[in-house]
Design a protein around this motif. Structure first.
Motif, short mmCIF file in Angstrom:
data_model
loop_
_atom_site.label_atom_id
_atom_site.label_comp_id
_atom_site.label_asym_id
_atom_site.label_seq_id
_atom_site.Cartn_x
_atom_site.Cartn_y
_atom_site.Cartn_z
N GLY A 55 0.96 -1.20 -0.01
CA GLY A 55 -0.05 -0.04 0.00
C GLY A 55 1.02 1.35 0.03
O GLY A 55 0.68 2.23 0.71
N ARG A 56 2.07 1.14 -0.64
CA ARG A 56 2.88 2.24 -0.82
C ARG A 56 2.75 3.23 -1.79
O ARG A 56 2.33 3.00 -3.17
N PRO A 57 2.73 4.62 -1.48
CA PRO A 57 2.57 5.67 -2.67
C PRO A 57 3.61 5.52 -3.67
O PRO A 57 4.92 5.26 -3.27
N ASP A 59 5.07 7.62 -5.32
CA ASP A 59 6.09 8.67 -5.33
C ASP A 59 7.23 8.26 -4.25
O ASP A 59 8.08 9.03 -4.01
N ASN A 60 7.15 7.18 -3.69
CA ASN A 60 8.17 6.84 -2.55
C ASN A 60 9.20 5.81 -2.98
O ASN A 60 8.71 4.65 -3.23
N PRO A 61 10.44 6.03 -3.55
CA PRO A 61 11.37 5.38 -4.02
C PRO A 61 11.76 4.04 -3.15
O PRO A 61 11.64 4.11 -1.95
N LEU A 97 23.46 5.21 -0.53
CA LEU A 97 23.89 6.46 -1.02
C LEU A 97 22.76 6.64 -2.11
O LEU A 97 22.51 5.54 -2.85
N ILE A 98 22.32 7.82 -2.28
CA ILE A 98 21.68 8.28 -3.54
C ILE A 98 22.71 8.84 -4.57
O ILE A 98 23.58 9.74 -4.23
N LEU A 99 22.59 8.25 -5.52
CA LEU A 99 23.53 8.41 -6.64
C LEU A 99 22.68 8.69 -8.00
O LEU A 99 21.34 8.50 -8.00
N PRO A 114 15.82 11.09 -11.26
CA PRO A 114 16.89 10.57 -12.16
C PRO A 114 18.16 9.94 -11.05
O PRO A 114 19.06 9.48 -11.61
N THR A 115 17.71 9.57 -9.86
CA THR A 115 18.63 9.19 -8.91
C THR A 115 18.24 7.70 -8.45
O THR A 115 17.06 7.25 -8.77
N VAL A 116 19.00 7.03 -7.91
CA VAL A 116 18.77 5.68 -7.38
C VAL A 116 19.52 5.61 -5.83
O VAL A 116 20.71 5.79 -5.54
N ALA A 139 14.28 -3.43 -2.46
CA ALA A 139 13.86 -4.01 -1.24
C ALA A 139 13.36 -2.88 -0.41
O ALA A 139 14.37 -2.36 0.28
N PRO A 140 12.18 -2.41 -0.14
CA PRO A 140 11.79 -1.29 0.90
C PRO A 140 11.49 -2.39 2.07
O PRO A 140 11.49 -3.54 1.88
N SER A 141 11.28 -1.64 3.33
CA SER A 141 10.91 -2.32 4.39
C SER A 141 9.59 -3.19 4.05
O SER A 141 8.59 -2.94 3.46
N VAL A 191 19.40 12.48 4.41
CA VAL A 191 17.86 12.72 4.11
C VAL A 191 17.32 11.51 5.00
O VAL A 191 15.94 11.64 5.18
N ARG A 192 17.91 10.47 5.65
CA ARG A 192 17.43 9.87 6.72
C ARG A 192 18.38 9.31 7.54
O ARG A 192 19.06 8.75 7.43
N PRO A 193 18.15 9.83 8.82
CA PRO A 193 19.54 9.59 9.86
C PRO A 193 19.45 7.84 10.30
O PRO A 193 18.31 7.50 10.37
#
Ligand code: AMP
Ligand code: MG
Length: 325
Positions: A55-57, A59-61, A97-99, A114-116, A139-141, A191-193
């Motif tokens: 049920g993930r939006p 726009d959440n990568p 890392l966001i690359l 454009p990032t991953v 793999a998201p949580s 962007v996330r500690p």
């Protein structure tokens, strides 16, 4: 669908998990941070299913998990030297890392950005599984969107049992909270500690990256930052002192604190490892509230405070930092 429980200590079960992923099925996999809901990176249909079952939006990568540091070159391009230095120091481990995204990576992985986001998980069993799949996995949580992240196979069954092919059970995750996410495209910022701190990163890059909160950005770098997250059904209330708990709540609520506290409260220990488990336990016990005591050690822990603020976002709070909604 019946969700298989596979045993990560058995090579045959690892092979079974890999073959399910190769066939386009979803498998929850253990990592050192939290359990992830994996699909093969090249399988857009399976990736679409991740969004459906969680049920993930859209726009959440998602985060790409590679078996080896060298494999990062297959999913990212124009990788800056600073990224290699960080991976040399922290990979395998809980630093994402966001690359810049390689053209071969489906856009759905990054919600069209454009990032991953990429990392190498540390458990050898997880890397062995990814090797057997033959390419990276996303793999998201492995929780339903908005719920506390899963740190045991039982948590995954609770949220996704019956909706995914299998869970590869390796017991409790050793870290228990999600990876640190560091952007290195353009402005370097956390962007996330997570457990890899700004100080740890400063040792490699020579300066402390800022922690960028969604509330101070009009255009968040990480779209996931804008959602309420990590939240149990039970309201989470952040407190400075036990005096803030009304006496009529003593029996029906639970207090999370980093040090033991005596009667009359129902108190449990707060740590990275226990946080999500205690959130879920409070739901099972139908507590009226979860009070979290913000002692200086908690306040000084950016990773913990980030999860707590998000979990408390819609509940009354005495926290002065504001929510991260
Ligand atoms: P999860 O795996 O469920 O913990 O969520 C992954 C998180 O990683 C997202 O919520 C984003 O915050 C972050 N993320 C993943 N990919 C990107 C990206 N390309 N750019 C920025 N943030 C990302
Ligand atoms: Mg998540």
């Amino acid at each position: 669908m019946t969700t298989l429980r596979l045993d990560a200590s058995k090579p045959d079960d690892i092979e079974r998990a890999a073959s399910l992923l190769r066939e386009g099925k979803l498998v929850a996999i253990p990592t050192e941070t939290v359990y992830g809901l994996a699909a093969r990176i090249g399988d857009e249909r399976a990736i679409e299913q991740i969004f459906q079952v969680k049920g993930r939006p859209h726009d959440n990568p998602l985060i790409v998990h590679c078996a080896r540091i060298e494999d990062i070159e297959r999913v990212a391009t124009r990788i800056p030297p600073i990224a290699w230095r960080l991976f040399e120091r922290f990979a395998p481990g809980p630093l994402t890392l966001i690359l810049e995204r390689a053209a071969t990576v489906p856009a759905v992985v990054s919600a069209g950005l454009p990032t991953v986001a990429v990392r190498v998980p540390s458990p050898t069993v997880t890397c062995a599984l990814i090797e057997r799949v033959g390419e990276a996995v996303v793999a998201p949580s492995a929780n339903r969107s908005g719920r506390p992240s899963p740190t045991t196979a039982e948590h995954v069954f609770e949220d996704l049992g019956g909706s995914i092919a299998a869970v590869l059970d390796a017991g409790r995750c050793s870290i228990g909270i999600e990876s640190t996410v560091l952007n290195v495209v353009g402005t370097i910022a956390i962007v996330r500690p997570g457990v890899v701190t700004a100080d740890d990163i400063a040792e490699v890059i020579g300066f402390q990256p800022p922690i960028v909160e969604a509330s101070v950005q009009s255009q968040p770098i990480a779209p996931g930052m804008k959602y309420r997250h990590y939240a149990p059904a039970t309201p989470v209330i952040l407190i400075e002192s036990l005096d803030e708990i009304p006496p009529e709540m003593y029996c029906d609520s639970v207090v999370l604190a980093t040090k033991p506290i005596g009667q009359p409260w129902v108190a449990r220990l707060l740590s990275h490892q226990t946080l999500y488990d205690e959130f879920r336990r409070a739901d099972h016990e139908q507590r009226r509230a979860i009070y979290v005591l913000l002692t200086p050690d908690v306040r000084g822990d950016d990773a913990l405070m980030n999860r707590l603020r998000k979990a408390a976002a819609s509940a009354p709070t005495t926290d002065t930092h504001g929510s991260n909604q």
